[in-house]
Design a protein around this motif. Structure first.
Motif, short mmCIF file in Angstrom:
data_model
loop_
_atom_site.label_atom_id
_atom_site.label_comp_id
_atom_site.label_asym_id
_atom_site.label_seq_id
_atom_site.Cartn_x
_atom_site.Cartn_y
_atom_site.Cartn_z
N LEU A 160 -15.99 -36.38 11.82
CA LEU A 160 -15.99 -34.89 11.34
C LEU A 160 -17.06 -34.69 10.37
O LEU A 160 -17.80 -34.10 10.34
CB LEU A 160 -14.83 -34.51 10.99
CG LEU A 160 -14.93 -33.04 10.64
CD1 LEU A 160 -15.29 -31.95 11.73
CD2 LEU A 160 -13.20 -32.55 10.37
N HIS A 161 -16.96 -35.93 9.32
CA HIS A 161 -17.98 -35.74 8.13
C HIS A 161 -19.25 -36.28 8.39
O HIS A 161 -20.27 -36.33 7.65
CB HIS A 161 -17.31 -36.52 7.00
CG HIS A 161 -16.01 -35.71 6.46
ND1 HIS A 161 -14.66 -35.88 7.04
CD2 HIS A 161 -15.94 -34.78 5.36
CE1 HIS A 161 -14.13 -35.12 6.14
NE2 HIS A 161 -14.62 -34.62 5.32
N ASN A 162 -19.38 -37.00 9.68
CA ASN A 162 -20.57 -37.81 10.05
C ASN A 162 -21.22 -38.58 9.22
O ASN A 162 -22.37 -38.38 8.90
CB ASN A 162 -21.70 -36.67 10.54
CG ASN A 162 -22.56 -37.33 11.55
OD1 ASN A 162 -22.52 -38.49 12.08
ND2 ASN A 162 -23.82 -36.45 11.55
N VAL A 163 -20.33 -39.58 8.60
CA VAL A 163 -20.81 -40.35 7.40
C VAL A 163 -21.17 -41.65 7.94
O VAL A 163 -20.76 -42.45 8.97
CB VAL A 163 -19.81 -40.56 6.34
CG1 VAL A 163 -19.69 -39.14 5.61
CG2 VAL A 163 -18.43 -41.05 7.06
N ASN A 164 -21.88 -42.43 6.90
CA ASN A 164 -22.34 -43.80 7.22
C ASN A 164 -21.60 -44.96 6.99
O ASN A 164 -21.66 -45.58 5.89
CB ASN A 164 -23.94 -43.92 6.48
CG ASN A 164 -24.98 -42.98 6.98
OD1 ASN A 164 -24.93 -42.41 8.06
ND2 ASN A 164 -25.79 -42.56 5.91
N VAL A 165 -20.58 -44.92 7.91
CA VAL A 165 -19.69 -46.03 7.90
C VAL A 165 -19.76 -46.87 9.02
O VAL A 165 -19.88 -46.55 10.24
CB VAL A 165 -18.29 -45.69 7.61
CG1 VAL A 165 -17.23 -46.64 7.64
CG2 VAL A 165 -18.11 -44.89 6.36
N ARG A 166 -19.81 -48.25 9.02
CA ARG A 166 -20.00 -49.03 10.09
C ARG A 166 -18.72 -49.99 10.17
O ARG A 166 -18.42 -50.73 9.33
CB ARG A 166 -21.11 -49.98 9.84
CG ARG A 166 -22.66 -49.49 9.98
CD ARG A 166 -22.91 -48.55 8.75
NE ARG A 166 -24.43 -47.83 8.82
CZ ARG A 166 -24.52 -46.87 9.29
NH1 ARG A 166 -23.44 -46.05 9.86
NH2 ARG A 166 -25.91 -46.38 9.30
N LEU A 167 -18.13 -49.69 11.35
CA LEU A 167 -16.83 -50.53 11.49
C LEU A 167 -16.98 -51.62 12.40
O LEU A 167 -17.45 -51.64 13.34
CB LEU A 167 -15.90 -49.48 12.33
CG LEU A 167 -15.50 -48.05 11.86
CD1 LEU A 167 -14.83 -47.17 12.91
CD2 LEU A 167 -14.77 -48.40 10.43
N ILE A 168 -16.85 -52.60 11.61
CA ILE A 168 -16.99 -54.06 12.05
C ILE A 168 -15.75 -54.51 12.80
O ILE A 168 -14.74 -54.91 11.97
CB ILE A 168 -17.63 -55.17 11.27
CG1 ILE A 168 -18.86 -54.65 10.50
CG2 ILE A 168 -17.75 -56.52 11.72
CD1 ILE A 168 -19.40 -55.35 9.43
N ALA A 169 -15.66 -54.36 13.97
CA ALA A 169 -14.13 -54.66 14.74
C ALA A 169 -14.08 -56.16 15.37
O ALA A 169 -14.86 -56.17 16.70
CB ALA A 169 -14.20 -53.68 16.00
N ASN A 170 -13.44 -56.63 14.66
CA ASN A 170 -13.13 -58.22 15.24
C ASN A 170 -12.27 -58.28 16.48
O ASN A 170 -11.35 -57.65 16.49
CB ASN A 170 -12.58 -59.17 14.19
CG ASN A 170 -13.38 -59.36 12.81
OD1 ASN A 170 -14.53 -58.89 12.73
ND2 ASN A 170 -12.50 -59.78 11.82
N GLY A 171 -12.89 -59.03 17.32
CA GLY A 171 -12.00 -59.41 18.59
C GLY A 171 -12.08 -58.15 19.35
O GLY A 171 -10.81 -57.88 20.04
N GLY A 172 -13.11 -57.43 19.91
CA GLY A 172 -12.96 -56.34 20.67
C GLY A 172 -12.87 -57.14 22.00
O GLY A 172 -13.09 -58.18 22.58
N GLY A 173 -11.81 -56.40 22.90
CA GLY A 173 -11.46 -56.92 24.19
C GLY A 173 -10.16 -57.95 24.13
O GLY A 173 -9.41 -57.63 23.33
N VAL A 174 -10.33 -58.95 24.90
CA VAL A 174 -9.18 -59.85 24.91
C VAL A 174 -9.49 -61.05 24.01
O VAL A 174 -8.96 -62.22 24.60
CB VAL A 174 -9.03 -60.19 26.53
CG1 VAL A 174 -8.44 -58.95 27.08
CG2 VAL A 174 -10.03 -60.82 27.21
#
Lengths: 272, 318
Positions: free
Chosen positions: B89-103
């Motif tokens: 909603l705030h459209n901010v510059n945050v990068r989510l580094i998501a370890n272990g996407g999937g299985v």
């Protein structure tokens, strides 16, 4: 606590402004807004540094109304300070208005963060306070929370984190009117021992009558303890200023406000 | 891939004062150099994802570019409202580094599997979703991640995945990458699905079937121009992803192709995890194979789809 103080002309003025908004929009969180007015007016009249002509001025203090449903009080004060024309208040909740039932950043000048979903303001304010520390700024961050909002786990995640960082520049203000939507906070989710909770999370804590303007001025002037975030627990009355609406859950959020109710509210404010 | 990604955060932070790193409770020693060299912009704040996302938003509202790292499922499911409201909603510059996407965390069971992360992130306005196929592509992406406006969900694979991408130029967010030509079948894929897809295309080639592979390292926004261009040649279109078949790349492609009237006369199939919580443990490859996300199964099913096409000559090798 001693009896809640009588309201001065400025406090009555803001309540009248809110009633006029209700008369137009026929809806709003009346109880929550009336509970907040003295906290907000003291912040904006006596504590915060800000510039309505340049709302994003980096030297400003930040103020986040985390209990976004109290926005009518914030809108009345932001208009008073010149962030937007007072005529904008007449378009509260209008399809093309900027003033919604919860405040939105980017739409409303002076609103730092979009709130309404509860439990978001303190983490965001904490992030701002950490940024200001990195930037070696002496600006302060104030986050106004509702008591019902303090049921949210995210509030306490943020409190724990703020305590760890010893953020003197962060102040949490709780509008503790002892009522949430369904019933009393004691019945729904008791917060006591409330001050001890904040203290145990690493905050310097004070309690104040949240309608006592001189006492609020003193409490908000400076952080409480160097090296700790501050928590100011404001004992308030939901609906303060209109006797029949005080602590009356029907006035937490009011729909279909009638002209008779408007007249009754205006008359009650004069007696407050 | 994870190591390359985090190393890039440190490299970016060294040259850009806006860059901040926030972790939850990551493995011991993660980004120790960053912590030592730039302590004021390194944060390890505990198992509190709702707070972490809010803090990241607060910093980003002040002009910081925040890289926030924890396990994918906790960064997608646990704090979804914070991601929606505080970031999107705030459209901010945050990068989510998501370890272990999937299985990736197959041995750890269903609480640790992020098999609907792409679906729920896709549903959020302003969110960009990136799922590189290997460490080389991740590094190329990270270089351009700093100045991209708005939040980004970065899906990180297991690590030490085979390098299958070949591009060396700048990564372009929102562009699909043609990895193999072929005018009969189109295999659309993302993340480490690229390995499976290239192997499946190779198997099809040995059967005389020409399959193109189109890699979507950016899942959102979807590169519909490249998709339409490649679909036009193909009689069979399939998607391959390490994700539930609901709401991920396959869904995105199906929605787009249906609305563009490019599915009629073509067979379409999604390869992914079906609508279940995956059962059992084992490893990532075994788990994917169990649910049909393997080169062998994709190749066999594609052959069957080609055979089943009305008016199509049976040309599958005996």
């Amino acid at each position: 606590m001693t009896a809640s103080p009588r309201l001065d002309e400025r406090s009555k003025h803001f309540r009248r402004v809110i009633v006029r908004v209700l008369q137009k929009a026929r809806r709003g969180h009346v109880g929550a807004a009336f509970s907040l007015i003295e906290i907000l007016r003291v912040l904006y009249d006596d504590v915060l540094c800000f510039n309505p002509q340049n709302p994003r001025w980096t030297g400003r203090d930040r103020c986040i109304l985390s209990k976004g449903h109290g926005c009518l009080a914030l809108y009345a004060i932001l208009a008073d300070k010149g962030y937007f024309p007072e005529t904008e208040l007449e378009r509260f909740c209008a399809p093309d208005g900027i003033l919604g039932g919860h405040p939105e950043a980017g739409k409303v000048p002076g609103v730092e963060a979009s709130t309404g979903a509860l439990g978001h303001g303190l983490p965001i304010g904490l992030g701002m306070a950490l940024h200001l520390r990195i930037a070696k700024s002496d600006s302060r961050v104030f986050v106004i929370l509702g008591d019902g909002e303090c049921n949210e786990g995210s509030v306490w995640e943020a409190a724990m984190c703020a305590g760890k960082h010893g953020l003197t520049n962060l102040t949490a203000i709780v509008d503790y009117n002892k009522h949430q939507s369904y019933a009393s906070t004691r019945e729904v989710q008791d917060l006591e021992p409330f001050a001890d909770k904040w203290r145990s999370f690493g905050f310097g804590v004070r309690e104040v009558d949240g309608h006592d303007v001189p006492a609020l001025r003193v409490a908000l002037a400076t952080p409480f303890v160097e090296g700790k975030p501050s928590a100011l627990i404001c004992h308030t009355i939901k609906g303060k200023g209109a006797k029949f609406a005080e602590n009356n859950m029907k006035w937490h959020h009011k729909n279909k406000v009638t002209d008779q109710e408007v007249d009754a509210l205006l008359a009650a404010i004069e007696e407050a | 891939m994870r190591e390359s990604c985090l190393k890039m955060v440190y490299e970016l932070a060294k040259t850009d004062e806006r860059v901040v790193f926030i972790g939850s409770d990551l493995g011991v020693g993660v980004l120790s150099e960053f912590k030592k060299d730039i302590p004021s912009r390194f944060f390890m704040e505990g198992v509190s994802e709702q707070n972490l996302v809010g803090v990241a938003a607060g910093m980003a509202l002040e002009g910081r570019i925040v890289y926030l790292n924890t396990i994918a499922t906790f960064l997608s499911r646990r704090c979804y409202e914070q991601v929606a409201v505080d970031l999107c909603l705030h459209n901010v510059n945050v990068r989510l580094i998501a370890n272990g996407g999937g299985v990736v965390y197959a041995p750890l069971g269903p609480t640790h599997l992020a098999i609907e992360d792409l679906a729920i992130m896709r549903a959020l306005p302003n969110m960009t979703i990136v799922a590189p196929a290997d460490a080389v592509e991740m590094v190329r992406f990270m270089k351009v991640s700093v100045d991209h406006p708005g939040p980004i969900y970065i899906r990180v694979a297991k690590g030490h995945d085979p390098v299958v991408t070949t591009d060396t130029g700048p990564f372009v967010i929102g562009k699909a990458v043609p990895m193999r030509d072929g005018d009969e079948v189109l295999i659309a894929t993302t993340g480490i699905g690229l390995q499976v897809s290239l192997a499946a295309a190779e198997k099809l080639a040995t059967a005389g079937i020409r399959a193109a592979v189109l890699h979507f390292p950016t899942v959102k926004p979807l590169d519909t121009i490249a998709l339409h261009e490649h679909v036009k040649q193909a009689a069979v279109v399939v998607s391959v992803e390490e994700h539930t078949v609901i709401g991920g790349l396959g869904s995105a492609i199906a929605e787009d192709l249906a609305e563009a009237d490019l599915l009629s006369g073509r067979r379409f199939k999604r390869f992914g995890i079906p609508d279940v919580f995956p059962k059992g443990y084992g490893d990532q490859t075994g788990m994917l194979r169990k649910y049909g996300v393997s080169a062998e199964n994709v190749a066999e099913q594609v052959k069957a789809l080609l055979v089943g096409r009305p008016g199509q000559t049976i040309r599958v090798a005996a």
